[in-house]
Motif scaffolding. Structure first.
Motif, PDB file in Angstrom:
ATOM      1  N   PRO A   2       0.831  -1.209   0.000  1.00 37.36           N
ATOM      2  CA  PRO A   2       0.000   0.000   0.000  1.00 37.36           C
ATOM      3  C   PRO A   2       0.865   1.259   0.000  1.00 37.36           C
ATOM      4  O   PRO A   2       2.074   1.200   0.265  1.00 37.36           O
ATOM      5  N   THR A   3       0.237   2.386  -0.288  1.00 39.99           N
ATOM      6  CA  THR A   3       0.946   3.672  -0.347  1.00 39.99           C
ATOM      7  C   THR A   3       0.250   4.637   0.610  1.00 39.99           C
ATOM      8  O   THR A   3      -0.644   5.390   0.209  1.00 39.99           O
ATOM      9  N   PRO A   4       0.647   4.635   1.883  1.00 41.36           N
ATOM     10  CA  PRO A   4      -0.083   5.390   2.904  1.00 41.36           C
ATOM     11  C   PRO A   4      -0.067   6.902   2.733  1.00 41.36           C
ATOM     12  O   PRO A   4      -0.921   7.592   3.303  1.00 41.36           O
ATOM     13  N   ASP A   5       0.890   7.438   1.957  1.00 42.76           N
ATOM     14  CA  ASP A   5       0.930   8.887   1.738  1.00 42.76           C
ATOM     15  C   ASP A   5       0.069   9.332   0.560  1.00 42.76           C
ATOM     16  O   ASP A   5      -0.116  10.523   0.342  1.00 42.76           O
ATOM     17  N   PHE A   6      -0.434   8.366  -0.198  1.00 48.02           N
ATOM     18  CA  PHE A   6      -1.215   8.689  -1.389  1.00 48.02           C
ATOM     19  C   PHE A   6      -2.670   8.317  -1.083  1.00 48.02           C
ATOM     20  O   PHE A   6      -3.103   7.191  -1.314  1.00 48.02           O
ATOM     21  N   VAL A   7      -3.378   9.278  -0.539  1.00 43.45           N
ATOM     22  CA  VAL A   7      -4.725   9.028  -0.024  1.00 43.45           C
ATOM     23  C   VAL A   7      -5.751   9.785  -0.863  1.00 43.45           C
ATOM     24  O   VAL A   7      -5.634  11.005  -1.063  1.00 43.45           O
ATOM     25  N   ILE A   8      -6.750   9.065  -1.354  1.00 45.29           N
ATOM     26  CA  ILE A   8      -7.779   9.657  -2.206  1.00 45.29           C
ATOM     27  C   ILE A   8      -9.070   9.820  -1.410  1.00 45.29           C
ATOM     28  O   ILE A   8      -9.571   8.866  -0.819  1.00 45.29           O
ATOM     29  N   ASP A   9      -9.574  11.057  -1.397  1.00 45.08           N
ATOM     30  CA  ASP A   9     -10.867  11.342  -0.779  1.00 45.08           C
ATOM     31  C   ASP A   9     -11.937  11.256  -1.864  1.00 45.08           C
ATOM     32  O   ASP A   9     -11.900  12.024  -2.830  1.00 45.08           O
ATOM     33  N   LEU A  61      -7.030  14.059  -4.179  1.00 40.45           N
ATOM     34  CA  LEU A  61      -6.007  13.649  -3.226  1.00 40.45           C
ATOM     35  C   LEU A  61      -6.151  14.450  -1.933  1.00 40.45           C
ATOM     36  O   LEU A  61      -6.418  15.654  -1.959  1.00 40.45           O
ATOM     37  N   ASP A  62      -5.973  13.760  -0.820  1.00 35.63           N
ATOM     38  CA  ASP A  62      -6.043  14.389   0.488  1.00 35.63           C
ATOM     39  C   ASP A  62      -5.102  15.596   0.529  1.00 35.63           C
ATOM     40  O   ASP A  62      -3.896  15.453   0.283  1.00 35.63           O
ATOM     41  N   PRO A  63      -5.601  16.793   0.844  1.00 34.85           N
ATOM     42  CA  PRO A  63      -4.750  17.981   0.792  1.00 34.85           C
ATOM     43  C   PRO A  63      -3.610  17.971   1.797  1.00 34.85           C
ATOM     44  O   PRO A  63      -2.530  18.510   1.523  1.00 34.85           O
ATOM     45  N   GLU A  64      -3.834  17.349   2.948  1.00 33.29           N
ATOM     46  CA  GLU A  64      -2.788  17.334   3.978  1.00 33.29           C
ATOM     47  C   GLU A  64      -1.607  16.446   3.566  1.00 33.29           C
ATOM     48  O   GLU A  64      -0.471  16.684   3.987  1.00 33.29           O
ATOM     49  N   LEU A  65      -1.884  15.435   2.779  1.00 38.44           N
ATOM     50  CA  LEU A  65      -0.836  14.501   2.364  1.00 38.44           C
ATOM     51  C   LEU A  65      -0.391  14.717   0.922  1.00 38.44           C
ATOM     52  O   LEU A  65       0.446  13.972   0.414  1.00 38.44           O
ATOM     53  N   PHE A  66      -0.928  15.737   0.281  1.00 37.84           N
ATOM     54  CA  PHE A  66      -0.692  15.908  -1.152  1.00 37.84           C
ATOM     55  C   PHE A  66       0.798  15.973  -1.487  1.00 37.84           C
ATOM     56  O   PHE A  66       1.279  15.256  -2.366  1.00 37.84           O
ATOM     57  N   LYS A  67       1.528  16.835  -0.789  1.00 37.67           N
ATOM     58  CA  LYS A  67       2.951  16.965  -1.128  1.00 37.67           C
ATOM     59  C   LYS A  67       3.696  15.664  -0.888  1.00 37.67           C
ATOM     60  O   LYS A  67       4.464  15.216  -1.747  1.00 37.67           O
ATOM     61  N   ALA A  68       3.482  15.034   0.238  1.00 37.06           N
ATOM     62  CA  ALA A  68       4.186  13.789   0.541  1.00 37.06           C
ATOM     63  C   ALA A  68       3.865  12.701  -0.474  1.00 37.06           C
ATOM     64  O   ALA A  68       4.745  11.958  -0.910  1.00 37.06           O
ATOM     65  N   ALA A  73       6.693  15.263  -3.508  1.00 36.33           N
ATOM     66  CA  ALA A  73       7.605  15.456  -2.381  1.00 36.33           C
ATOM     67  C   ALA A  73       8.861  16.229  -2.745  1.00 36.33           C
ATOM     68  O   ALA A  73       9.463  16.877  -1.880  1.00 36.33           O
ATOM     69  N   ASP A  74       9.294  16.178  -4.008  1.00 36.12           N
ATOM     70  CA  ASP A  74      10.530  16.855  -4.395  1.00 36.12           C
ATOM     71  C   ASP A  74      10.286  18.193  -5.083  1.00 36.12           C
ATOM     72  O   ASP A  74      11.196  18.758  -5.691  1.00 36.12           O
ATOM     73  N   THR A  75       9.075  18.726  -4.970  1.00 33.82           N
ATOM     74  CA  THR A  75       8.813  20.082  -5.452  1.00 33.82           C
ATOM     75  C   THR A  75       8.945  21.062  -4.288  1.00 33.82           C
ATOM     76  O   THR A  75       9.018  20.662  -3.125  1.00 33.82           O
ATOM     77  N   THR A  76       8.952  22.345  -4.602  1.00 40.43           N
ATOM     78  CA  THR A  76       8.944  23.350  -3.542  1.00 40.43           C
ATOM     79  C   THR A  76       7.575  23.351  -2.866  1.00 40.43           C
ATOM     80  O   THR A  76       6.586  22.860  -3.421  1.00 40.43           O
ATOM     81  N   ASP A  77       7.516  23.924  -1.679  1.00 41.54           N
ATOM     82  CA  ASP A  77       6.235  24.024  -0.996  1.00 41.54           C
ATOM     83  C   ASP A  77       5.230  24.806  -1.838  1.00 41.54           C
ATOM     84  O   ASP A  77       4.046  24.458  -1.893  1.00 41.54           O
ATOM     85  N   ALA A  78       5.700  25.862  -2.495  1.00 39.33           N
ATOM     86  CA  ALA A  78       4.805  26.693  -3.308  1.00 39.33           C
ATOM     87  C   ALA A  78       4.271  25.919  -4.502  1.00 39.33           C
ATOM     88  O   ALA A  78       3.072  25.994  -4.820  1.00 39.33           O
TER      89      ALA A  78
END
Length: 228
Positions: free
Chosen positions: A108-115, A124-131, A135-140
């Protein structure tokens, strides 16, 4: 015949604008690049959008898909103008299989969560979207991707394919080694099964953005390797 046409197909939760870096690098090398805008409302709709673009090409094409876009190019890639396929951390079902079946037996991929909403569309869950996605993009950049994500009708993952273009077209695969949307073993399994020439590169699921130079280079190699 030399191949100068490239068609880029995005995946779920994204749109075609993420291909800008790949587009710019390829057009600078003389390629004619067209980007499909998938509606993400059904496999048939996304294949129709891709076919519409393929019909407009003036010669043989390298067809490229990221993530869910891999399923789309697998189905649409039997188009007579398609000479080769490039899978960018992408799904590659066989004819008669669904996209969902590709996940069976893998971690499974626990950081890739679909609402999923009541209407069957997923974000994609907004809280986990970057992770999970970028993950390798800037925060912006991750925030912009998160806030501009395109929902997908989740029923697409249960739709069986009619075609498997990789059975009749040469294939290349670029795999991001820090992709948290897919188990690495799953990506490698799919690439091996389709007989793809594989390149692994450090990066997240958003490698079509963050590793645009590598992706563009593999597309150029596919164009050289698919001459017909």
């Amino acid at each position: 015949m030399e191949i100068r046409n490239v068609v880029l197909v995005h995946g779920a939760f994204a749109d075609g604008s993420g291909w800008r870096g790949v587009h710019d690098r390829l057009t600078a090398r003389g390629f004619r690049v067209t980007i499909v805008q998938n509606p993400l409302t059904s496999l048939a709709d996304d294949v129709a959008a891709t076919t519409r673009v393929l019909d407009r090409q003036d010669g043989p094409v390298i067809l490229v898909g990221h993530s869910w876009g891999g399923t789309v190019i697998t189905e649409a890639g039997v188009h007579p103008k398609v000479a080769g396929l490039v899978y960018v951390s992408a799904l590659a079902p066989d004819a008669g299989e669904t996209t969902a079946q590709q996940y069976e037996g893998f971690a499974p991929t626990p950081d890739f969560v679909i609402d999923v909403g009541a209407d069957g569309f997923g974000f994609l869950d907004p809280e986990l979207f970057k992770a999970g996605f970028a993950a390798d993009t800037t925060d912006a950049d991750a925030a912009f991707l998160r806030d501009s994500q395109v929902p997908v009708d989740m029923s697409v993952f249960g739709t069986a394919l009619t075609n498997a273009a990789w059975r009749t077209r040469p294939s290349w695969a670029v795999i991001a080694t820090e992709d948290r949307a897919f188990d690495q073993a799953m990506l490698r399994h799919m690439a091996k099964r389709i007989g793809a020439t594989v390149t692994e590169v450090p990066g997240s699921h958003a490698l079509f953005i963050t590793q645009a130079a590598v992706v563009a280079e593999i597309i150029a190699e596919a164009a050289a390797g698919s001459v017909r």
